[in-house]
Enzyme design. Structure first.
Site, PDB file in Angstrom:
ATOM      1  CD  GLU A  16      -5.698   1.318  -4.241  1.00  0.00           C
ATOM      2  OE1 GLU A  16      -5.325  -0.565  -3.914  1.00  0.00           O
ATOM      3  OE2 GLU A  16      -5.261   2.184  -3.585  1.00  0.00           O
ATOM      4  NE  ARG A  50      -0.654  11.356   4.444  1.00  0.00           N
ATOM      5  CZ  ARG A  50      -1.130   9.992   4.609  1.00  0.00           C
ATOM      6  NH1 ARG A  50      -1.931  10.177   5.552  1.00  0.00           N
ATOM      7  NH2 ARG A  50      -1.417   9.254   3.494  1.00  0.00           N
ATOM      8  N   GLY A  54       1.714   3.085  -2.572  1.00  0.00           N
ATOM      9  CA  GLY A  54       3.044   3.006  -3.994  1.00  0.00           C
ATOM     10  C   GLY A  54       4.381   2.343  -3.214  1.00  0.00           C
ATOM     11  CG  ASP A  62      -4.206   8.256   2.058  1.00  0.00           C
ATOM     12  OD1 ASP A  62      -5.476   8.092   1.158  1.00  0.00           O
ATOM     13  OD2 ASP A  62      -3.154   7.360   1.927  1.00  0.00           O
ATOM     14  CB  THR A  63      -7.937  11.232  -1.051  1.00  0.00           C
ATOM     15  OG1 THR A  63      -8.948  10.908  -1.208  1.00  0.00           O
ATOM     16  CG2 THR A  63      -5.813  10.390  -1.646  1.00  0.00           C
ATOM     17  CB  SER A 116      -0.691  -0.277   1.256  1.00  0.00           C
ATOM     18  OG  SER A 116      -0.355  -0.368   2.530  1.00  0.00           O
ATOM     19  CD  GLU A 172      -7.686   4.588  -4.246  1.00  0.00           C
ATOM     20  OE1 GLU A 172      -6.621   4.768  -5.121  1.00  0.00           O
ATOM     21  OE2 GLU A 172      -7.070   4.066  -2.811  1.00  0.00           O
TER      22      GLU A 172
HETATM   23  N1  LIG Z   1      -2.303   1.816 -13.743  1.00  0.00           N
HETATM   24  C1  LIG Z   1      -2.391   3.022 -13.757  1.00  0.00           C
HETATM   25  N2  LIG Z   1      -2.133   4.316 -13.999  1.00  0.00           N
HETATM   26  C2  LIG Z   1      -1.713   5.019 -14.023  1.00  0.00           C
HETATM   27  N3  LIG Z   1      -1.694   5.644 -12.935  1.00  0.00           N
HETATM   28  C3  LIG Z   1      -1.354   5.053 -12.062  1.00  0.00           C
HETATM   29  C4  LIG Z   1      -1.501   3.101 -12.083  1.00  0.00           C
HETATM   30  N4  LIG Z   1      -1.488   2.802 -10.944  1.00  0.00           N
HETATM   31  C5  LIG Z   1      -1.565   3.337 -10.239  1.00  0.00           C
HETATM   32  N5  LIG Z   1      -1.440   4.973  -9.951  1.00  0.00           N
HETATM   33  C6  LIG Z   1      -0.912   5.792 -10.025  1.00  0.00           C
HETATM   34  O1  LIG Z   1      -0.285   5.026  -8.340  1.00  0.00           O
HETATM   35  C7  LIG Z   1      -0.985   5.585  -6.931  1.00  0.00           C
HETATM   36  C8  LIG Z   1      -1.105   4.941  -6.608  1.00  0.00           C
HETATM   37  O2  LIG Z   1      -1.309   3.448  -6.593  1.00  0.00           O
HETATM   38  P1  LIG Z   1      -2.418   2.222  -5.672  1.00  0.00           P
HETATM   39  O3  LIG Z   1      -4.118   3.222  -5.315  1.00  0.00           O
HETATM   40  O4  LIG Z   1      -2.664   1.322  -6.979  1.00  0.00           O
HETATM   41  O5  LIG Z   1      -1.585   1.880  -4.412  1.00  0.00           O
HETATM   42  P2  LIG Z   1      -1.465   1.726  -3.373  1.00  0.00           P
HETATM   43  O6  LIG Z   1       0.110   1.162  -2.851  1.00  0.00           O
HETATM   44  O7  LIG Z   1      -2.944   0.483  -3.267  1.00  0.00           O
HETATM   45  O8  LIG Z   1      -1.576   3.300  -2.482  1.00  0.00           O
HETATM   46  P3  LIG Z   1      -3.004   3.631  -1.305  1.00  0.00           P
HETATM   47  O9  LIG Z   1      -2.588   2.321  -0.509  1.00  0.00           O
HETATM   48  O10 LIG Z   1      -2.430   5.096  -1.189  1.00  0.00           O
HETATM   49  O11 LIG Z   1      -4.660   3.460  -2.109  1.00  0.00           O
HETATM   50  C9  LIG Z   1      -2.569   6.385  -7.845  1.00  0.00           C
HETATM   51  O12 LIG Z   1      -3.091   7.210  -6.614  1.00  0.00           O
HETATM   52  C10 LIG Z   1      -2.033   6.701  -9.616  1.00  0.00           C
HETATM   53  O13 LIG Z   1      -1.234   8.135  -9.105  1.00  0.00           O
HETATM   54  N1  LIG Z   2      -2.953   5.316   2.658  1.00  0.00           N
HETATM   55  C1  LIG Z   2      -3.487   4.344   4.231  1.00  0.00           C
HETATM   56  C2  LIG Z   2      -3.248   5.292   4.882  1.00  0.00           C
HETATM   57  O1  LIG Z   2      -3.039   6.793   4.823  1.00  0.00           O
HETATM   58  N2  LIG Z   2      -3.061   4.637   6.299  1.00  0.00           N
HETATM   59  C3  LIG Z   2      -2.957   5.808   7.425  1.00  0.00           C
HETATM   60  O2  LIG Z   2      -1.562   5.836   7.298  1.00  0.00           O
HETATM   61  C4  LIG Z   2      -0.862   4.874   8.605  1.00  0.00           C
HETATM   62  C5  LIG Z   2       0.068   4.529   8.616  1.00  0.00           C
HETATM   63  O3  LIG Z   2       1.123   5.151   9.017  1.00  0.00           O
HETATM   64  P1  LIG Z   2       2.571   5.444   9.252  1.00  0.00           P
HETATM   65  O4  LIG Z   2       3.105   4.837   8.014  1.00  0.00           O
HETATM   66  O5  LIG Z   2       3.190   6.729   9.036  1.00  0.00           O
HETATM   67  O6  LIG Z   2       2.931   4.645  10.330  1.00  0.00           O
HETATM   68  C6  LIG Z   2      -2.379   3.727   9.123  1.00  0.00           C
HETATM   69  O7  LIG Z   2      -2.543   4.024  10.131  1.00  0.00           O
HETATM   70  C7  LIG Z   2      -3.236   5.160   8.837  1.00  0.00           C
HETATM   71  O8  LIG Z   2      -4.097   5.891   9.510  1.00  0.00           O
HETATM   72 MG   LIG Z   3      -4.817   3.423  -3.638  1.00  0.00          MG
END
Ligand SMILES: Nc1ncnc2c1ncn2[C@@H]1O[C@H](COP(=O)(O)OP(=O)(O)OP(=O)(O)O)[C@@H](O)[C@H]1O
Ligand SMILES: NCC(=O)N[C@@H]1O[C@H](COP(=O)([O-])[O-])[C@@H](O)[C@H]1O
Ligand SMILES: [Mg+2]
Length: 388
Positions: free
Chosen positions: A271, A358, A154, A278-279, A152, A259
Site C-alpha cells: 500500500e 506513539r 493496523g 511514520d517509518t 490505518s 510499502e
Molecule cells: N498480507 C500480508 N502479509 C503479511 N503481513 C502483512 C500483510 N498485510 C499486512 N501485514 C503486516 O501488517 C502491517 C500493517 O499492514 P498495513 O500496512 O496494510 O496496515 P495499515 O493499517 O494501513 O498500517 P499503516 O497505516 O500504519 O501503514 C504490514 O506492515 C505488515 O507487517
Molecule cells: N501510520 C500513520 C501515522 O503514523 N500517522 C501519524 O500519527 C498521528 C496520529 O497519532 P495519534 O493517533 O497518536 O493521535 C498522525 O497525525 C500522523 O502524524
Molecule cells: Mg502500512
C-alpha cells in the site's frame, strides 16, 4: 505577514509537526488542523483550527478562512469528497485529491495497483459478509490477513491461520473499521523476508527515490525502522519501477511512502501513503534532507539535489501503556547518553496518552544499521513516561 507560501495541514500529529518545521524553515506560514487542541503540529504552527477532519463543512470553512496556497493532508481519514470539490474550485490539494481518495480506501488503491497498473500484490478478495470472507479465504488460502478497507495503523487487522478463526476476524474488523462501509479485504499472508518503505518523491523534474527503509511491525503498527535496508539490485529495481508507476498515476507533487514486502528478488506492493510515512522518521537523522524537507520542497517546487543518500541509521518508537491526561517524561538524559551521544530523541508533545499511543521516537546513526537499531532501541527504552 511575510511568507513564501501559505500551507494548511489536515492532521497535526508527529509527522505534521516535523513537516511544519521543515516548511517554516523555507518561509512558509502554516495553519495546523486536527480534531483536538494542542496537537503536536499546532504547537509549532502559526495558526490552528480544531475540527474533525471528516467534517466536510468545517473543512471547507477552514480553507475559505485561510485561503492557503497548498492544502496538505497529514492523516488518512479526511472528508476526501470535500477535497475533490475544493480541488475543482482551484484549491491545490497535495499531492492530489484523487490520491487522498484512493489511498483512504484499501480496495480502491488495490484495484488501481493490481488491476490497472499490473503491480505484483498478494492474492486478495473483498468481502462484505461472513460468507464472502469464507469464500475470500478459499481464494487466498491460509494463513490470511483480514483488514477493514478503511482503517490505518493496523486497526481491525488480524491474521487468520485456519477457517475456525474467520468469524472472530470478521467481527473484529467490523468493530474497528472507520467510516460506514462494512467491507474488508482478505489478503494472502505474505511470508516475506523483510518489508520496506520506499520513499518516493514526485517533483516537477521527475521521480526521485530515497534509499529503502526496513521496518518491523507489531500489532500492525511500526516499532523500529532502519535505513538503508540491504536489498538485492533486482528487488530494489522492481520496487522502484512499481513505485514510479503508482505515483505517476496518482499525480501531483510531494513525497509518498510506498510499502513493499520483499522475498528474495521479488518485491510485492502492499500500500502507500501520499505523504510522509511514520517509518520514514529515521530520515530525520539519516538523510541531509529528511522526508519532511523533501515533501516541503517538492510541494513548493524547490530543487532537490540528487541522488538522495542515507547514512546507516535507525528509529525506535516510545509508546504509552495507559490512558492519561497528566504526563511527564523522565530518563531523557540517560537516553541521550546511549551510544556515546550518537542518539537523538523526539518527544511529540501529545497532550494525552492511551495504550500503545506513539509519544516519541529515538533516532540513532552508527557504523551500520544493526548497531544503529541497538542504540535506538536502548535509548527508546530509557525514556520513561510518568502518568499523573
Ligand atoms: N498480507 C500480508 N502479509 C503479511 N503481513 C502483512 C500483510 N498485510 C499486512 N501485514 C503486516 O501488517 C502491517 C500493517 O499492514 P498495513 O500496512 O496494510 O496496515 P495499515 O493499517 O494501513 O498500517 P499503516 O497505516 O500504519 O501503514 C504490514 O506492515 C505488515 O507487517
Ligand atoms: N501510520 C500513520 C501515522 O503514523 N500517522 C501519524 O500519527 C498521528 C496520529 O497519532 P495519534 O493517533 O497518536 O493521535 C498522525 O497525525 C500522523 O502524524
Ligand atoms: Mg502500512
Amino acid at each position: 505577514m511575510a511568507f513564501t507560501a501559505k500551507i494548511l495541514i489536515l492532521g497535526a500529529g508527529e509527522l505534521g509537526r516535523e513537516f511544519v518545521i521543515s516548511a517554516k524553515r523555507l518561509g512558509a506560514w502554516v495553519v495546523a488542523c486536527d480534531a483536538y487542541d494542542n496537537a503536536p503540529a499546532m504547537q509549532v504552527a502559526d495558526a490552528r483550527e480544531v475540527f474533525p477532519m471528516l467534517d466536510g463543512a468545517a473543512l471547507r470553512a477552514a480553507v475559505e478562512k485561510h485561503r492557503p496556497d497548498y492544502v496538505v493532508p497529514e492523516i488518512e481519514a479526511i472528508r476526501t469528497e470535500m477535497l475533490v470539490e475544493l480541488e475543482g474550485e482551484g484549491v491545490n490539494v497535495v499531492p492530489s485529491a484523487r490520491a487522498t481518495q484512493l489511498t483512504m480506501n484499501r480496495d480502491r488503491i488495490r484495484d488501481l495497483a493490481a488491476e490497472e497498473l499490473g503491480l505484483a500484490t498478494s492474492r486478495y478478495r473483498y468481502a462484505e459478509t461472513l460468507e464472502e470472507v469464507r469464500a475470500g479465504a478459499q481464494h487466498t488460502g491460509f494463513p490470511c490477513v483480514i483488514k477493514p478497507v478503511m482503517s490505518s495503523s493496523g486497526k481491525g487487522q488480524s491474521k487468520v491461520d485456519e477457517a475456525g478463526g474467520l468469524e472472530a476476524a470478521w467481527t473484529y474488523a467490523v468493530a474497528n473499521m472507520r467510516g460506514d462501509r462494512r467491507r474488508v479485504i482478505v489478503e494472502q499472508f505474505v511470508d516475506f523476508d523483510y518489508e520496506i518503505t520506499l520513499l518516493t518523491v514526485r517533483t516537477k523534474e521527475g521521480v526521485l527515490f530515497c534509499p529503502p527503509i526496513g521496518h518491523r511491525q507489531q500489532r500492525g503498527d511500526y516499532r523500529e525502522s532502519w535505513q538503508p535496508a540491504a536489498m538485492s539490485e533486482a528487488a530494489i529495481a522492481a520496487a522502484q519501477d512499481m513505485a514510479r508507476k503508482v505515483v505517476d498515476d496518482l499525480g501531483g507533487y510531494g513525497l509518498f511512502g510506498v510499502e513493499f514486502f520483499v522475498r528474495g528478488d521479488d518485491a510485492i506492493f502492499s500500500e502507500l501513503s501520499p505523504r510522509p510515512h511514520d517509518t520514514g522518521m529515521v530520515t530525520l537523522v539519516s538523510q541531509n534532507l529528511s522526508e519532511f524537507d523533501l515533501h516541503a520542497r517538492a510541494i513548493m517546487g524547490l530543487p532537490i539535489p540528487a541522488p538522495i543518500r542515507a547514512r546507516p541509521s535507525a528509529s525506535a518508537v516510545i509508546l504509552a501503556d495507559r490512558d492519561s491526561a497528566a504526563l511527564r517524561y523522565a530518563g531523557l538524559a540517560d537516553a541521550l547518553a546511549v551510544g556515546g551521544g550518537t542518539v537523538d530523541v523526539r518527544l511529540f508533545g501529545k497532550p494525552t496518552s492511551r495504550p500503545w499511543r506513539r509519544m516519541g521516537v529515538a533516532l540513532a546513526s552508527a557504523g551500520d544499521t544493526d548497531a544503529a537499531r541497538r542504540i535506538a532501541a536502548e535509548a527508546a527504552g530509557k525514556v520513561r513516561i510518568e502518568y499523573g
